[in-house]
Design an enzyme around this catalytic site. Structure first.
Site, mmCIF file in Angstrom:
data_model
loop_
_atom_site.group_PDB
_atom_site.id
_atom_site.type_symbol
_atom_site.label_atom_id
_atom_site.label_comp_id
_atom_site.label_asym_id
_atom_site.label_seq_id
_atom_site.Cartn_x
_atom_site.Cartn_y
_atom_site.Cartn_z
ATOM 1 N N HIS A 294 -2.211 6.324 3.220
ATOM 2 C CA HIS A 294 -1.797 5.151 2.432
ATOM 3 C C HIS A 294 -2.821 4.857 1.327
ATOM 4 O O HIS A 294 -2.460 4.693 0.157
ATOM 5 C CB HIS A 294 -1.658 3.947 3.369
ATOM 6 C CG HIS A 294 -1.371 2.654 2.670
ATOM 7 N ND1 HIS A 294 -0.113 2.083 2.626
ATOM 8 C CD2 HIS A 294 -2.176 1.804 1.982
ATOM 9 C CE1 HIS A 294 -0.166 0.964 1.934
ATOM 10 N NE2 HIS A 294 -1.421 0.758 1.542
ATOM 11 N N GLU A 295 -4.088 4.821 1.706
ATOM 12 C CA GLU A 295 -5.127 4.486 0.725
ATOM 13 C C GLU A 295 -5.206 5.538 -0.376
ATOM 14 O O GLU A 295 -5.420 5.209 -1.542
ATOM 15 C CB GLU A 295 -6.486 4.338 1.416
ATOM 16 C CG GLU A 295 -6.556 3.209 2.433
ATOM 17 C CD GLU A 295 -6.067 1.882 1.901
ATOM 18 O OE1 GLU A 295 -6.207 1.602 0.699
ATOM 19 O OE2 GLU A 295 -5.511 1.102 2.706
ATOM 20 N N HIS A 298 -2.906 4.837 -3.089
ATOM 21 C CA HIS A 298 -3.463 3.918 -4.094
ATOM 22 C C HIS A 298 -4.397 4.672 -5.038
ATOM 23 O O HIS A 298 -4.369 4.492 -6.250
ATOM 24 C CB HIS A 298 -4.273 2.808 -3.416
ATOM 25 C CG HIS A 298 -3.427 1.791 -2.710
ATOM 26 N ND1 HIS A 298 -2.315 1.209 -3.261
ATOM 27 C CD2 HIS A 298 -3.566 1.225 -1.476
ATOM 28 C CE1 HIS A 298 -1.796 0.341 -2.411
ATOM 29 N NE2 HIS A 298 -2.525 0.337 -1.315
ATOM 30 N N HIS A 304 1.778 -1.093 -3.842
ATOM 31 C CA HIS A 304 2.541 -1.284 -2.606
ATOM 32 C C HIS A 304 4.054 -1.238 -2.841
ATOM 33 O O HIS A 304 4.553 -1.778 -3.829
ATOM 34 C CB HIS A 304 2.164 -2.619 -1.955
ATOM 35 C CG HIS A 304 0.862 -2.556 -1.236
ATOM 36 N ND1 HIS A 304 -0.012 -3.616 -1.147
ATOM 37 C CD2 HIS A 304 0.268 -1.525 -0.581
ATOM 38 C CE1 HIS A 304 -1.076 -3.255 -0.458
ATOM 39 N NE2 HIS A 304 -0.937 -1.983 -0.107
#
Lengths: 573, 89
Positions: A294-295, A298, A304
């Protein structure tokens, strides 16, 4: 899906990352593997490749930290915030931080990789039975040396497969003791310690001395978390003590009493009321792989998503068989496009799984040399002259889309469209008979395709096979005191920057004259690159400044976005 | 008739998270993740109302958009998550 304002993204597909430190919760090898798998999530669906660096600045710097860890966005203790990452860019941008007040696992409870024993480093199997009793954690039962161990199959009695669990009695990580085990008791600032401590540190990490006296020997390492260790609290990871007394009542298991957040905790002495020592109980933990994937989303430019099943949804949920959601794929492919062709295979490190300090080496420093690639172009004049063994070139430039590396009368070239290694050496005198052996700088004029070569205070201009020169560089308006032109950068059509010493000049190629207002200081315009670069050239939209074996790469916004080895990244050795 | 058990909350030494009320939690959450932000335009500052902020948060999280701090909304706010704001500032 959503991207960050301005569609922030990396301007190159070969993204680098570096792991700055490790969590005590999992073996280094497991953490490295989780990060590698998390990057693969994205490289599987894009043209991106991820290469790990072991020193220097990488695009994505990965670290663990607690509470206020230095970026102005403090973590909040156990649970709540798990991690954060910054969108692509220089400095802290692109970096990913993980809250080390969390319990990092693979999502299903302690992920305990063993050492030694007879199981070849296999993971513990929980529960396992030993002498008729079932164990859900590592145990010291059956041993006199107090080392925790586990079975790596369900039944130790049947399979006899075991290994030792992480313990400060077995090893430390980080620090300066090469992974040596703790020595207890040890002395620190005149006081004696019988267990790992956070004293003397502001980051909350537990450490120990690896000799009996830190004050004299200064040898230390960080303590790995045991699977029975408490998390957070104020007990430095001591295990729960059962039964314990809390507000006059006895507890035989972890409890949420006394807390408004429902989290399970325990005392680490037999009486909380007296000692006030406590910690959270180990739980399933958070999957480092899932959170990292997930990170890294980014760090690659995704914000998101509001699709609950998407990886980029802001809330954590564990999934056993992870697959990237279509929404995530659409998002990342909006930024970078889809993956075409064969699976990219960037050079991979071969880190040892032993101890932290030993893997702190640059993977690109010493890979196996590759054989020169067979070529159908003119035969090399001297195959024993290997470009991959050169530490420094006279000049590097792009001619007809191929990088050319000049050295002592020879040149090699690499294709911009393949990963094949350098072709050559070829003879400079055969290709450009008028030139001397040493070429200090060269460039191809983008408009006329004429080739300009500089050597000392002279220059030549080749148009096909016809040549003009040598002429003095003073004719261009360069001062008489400069010894040589060391690099050339195209600046739009008809303008080229010529570098020498700490200065550069702008040449109007059509007028064959230096523009007014020059020289200028290189470091005033190109900050962050070496002042004494001996090769300067432009390649695939980036500026390259080389010194010895290294290059500093600068993007069009004049940000140094990469430092690497000429040998591996440009020559593709 | 038995009385309900009354929980006693204590302050644990070294605990980073302090016990906070639901309202405090919600306010902190909405601000931290960008739902409730101070807008600065030409020197004029306006605070997005809590109800609007809650609705935005509920929309992002796929919850019923009530604008109220109901149980499902509070539960969502207590779940572990990424620290990157949902609404860019």
């Amino acid at each position: 899906y959503k991207t960050f304002d301005g569609d922030l993204k990396w301007d190159h597909n070969d993204v680098t990352y570096r792991v700055l430190n490790y969590s005590p919760d999992m073996e280094i090898a497991l953490i490295d593997d989780a990060f590698a798998r998390a990057f693969k999530v994205w490289s599987d669906v894009t043209p991106l490749t991820f290469r790990r660096l072991f020193d220097g600045t990488a695009d994505i710097m990965i670290s663990f930290g607690k509470a206020d860890h230095g970026d102005g966005y403090p973590f909040d203790g156990k649970d709540g915030l798990l991690a954060h990452a910054f969108p692509p860019g220089a400095g802290v941008q692109g970096d990913a931080h993980f809250d080390d007040d969390e319990y990092w696992t693979l999502g299903k409870g302690p992920a305990v990789k063993t050492r030694y024993g007879n199981a070849d480093g296999a993971m513990c199997h929980f529960p396992f039975t030993f002498e008729g009793k079932s164990y859900t954690t590592c145990t010291t039962e059956g041993r006199q040396d107090n080392l925790p161990w586990c079975a790596t199959t369900a039944d130790y009695g049947r399979d006899k497969k075991f290994g030792f669990c992480p313990s400060e009695l077995l090893y430390t990580f980080g620090g300066n003791a090469d992974g040596a085990e703790c020595v207890f008791p040890f002395v620190f600032l005149g006081k004696e310690y019988d267990s790992c401590t956070t004293e003397g540190r502001s980051d909350g990490y537990r450490w120990c001395a690896t000799t009996s006296n830190f004050d004299t020997d200064k040898k230390f390492g960080f303590c790995p978390s045991r699977d029975t260790t408490t998390i957070g609290g104020n007990s430095d990871g001591d295990p729960c003590r059962f039964p314990f007394v809390f507000l006059g009542k006895q507890y035989d298991a972890c409890t949420s009493e006394g807390r408004g957040d429902g989290k399970l905790w325990c005392a680490t002495t037999d009486n909380y009321d007296d000692d006030k020592k406590w910690g959270f109980c180990p739980d399933q933990g958070y999957s480092l792989f899932l959170v990292a994937a997930h990170e890294f989303g980014h760090a690659l430019g995704l914000d998101h998503s509001n699709i609950r099943e998407a990886l980029m949804f802001p809330m954590y949920s564990y999934v056993e068989d992870f697959h990237l959601h279509e929404d995530d794929i659409e998002g990342i492919q909006y930024l970078y496009g889809g993956r075409t062709g064969p699976v990219p295979t960037p050079p991979q490190p071969n880190p040892t799984t032993d101890i932290y300090p030993t893997i702190d080496e640059n993977v690109t420093d010493d890979p196996e040399p590759t054989e020169p690639t067979p070529t159908t172009t003119p035969q090399p004049v001297d195959p024993t002259k290997d470009a991959c063994k050169m530490t420094k070139f006279d000049t590097i430039t792009v001619i007809q889309g191929e990088l050319h590396f000049f050295k002592d009368g020879n040149y090699w070239k690499t294709s911009s469209t393949s990963d094949a290694g350098p072709k050559g050496p070829f003879s400079v005198s055969q290709k450009w008979p008028a030139l001397p052996a040493v070429i200090d700088s060269a460039f191809e004029d983008v408009l006329t395709k004429k080739l300009y070569f500089f050597s000392g205070t002279r220059f030549w201009v080749y148009t096909g096979q016809s040549v003009l020169g040598p002429r003095s560089i003073e004719k261009l308006g360069l001062p008489s005191n400069i010894q040589k032109v060391e690099g050339a950068l195209q600046r739009g059509k008809g303008k080229v920057l010529l570098f020498s010493g700490e200065n550069f000049w702008r040449l109007d190629v059509k007028a064959q004259k230096i523009d007014r207002g020059y020289p200028r200081f290189t470091d005033a315009v190109f900050g962050g690159v070496p002042n004494d670069a001996h090769d300067v050239f432009q390649y695939k939209g980036h500026f390259y400044f080389c010194r010895d074996r290294f290059y500093w790469r600068m993007n069009s916004r004049r940000q140094v976005d990469r430092v690497g080895y000429v040998k591996y990244d440009l020559l593709k050795c | 008739r038995s009385l309900p058990l009354k929980s006693v909350y204590v302050t644990f030494p070294g605990d980073v998270i302090k016990n906070m009320t639901d309202t405090e939690l919600a306010e902190s959450y909405l601000k931290r993740f960008g739902y409730m932000d101070t807008l600065k335009r030409s020197g004029f500052q306006s605070m997005v109302s809590t109800s609007k902020a809650v609705k935005r948060m509920q929309r992002q999280m796929g919850l019923e958009e009530t604008g109220e701090l109901d149980q499902s909304t509070l539960a969502a706010m207590k779940k572990p998550r990424c620290g990157v704001p949902d609404v860019a500032n």
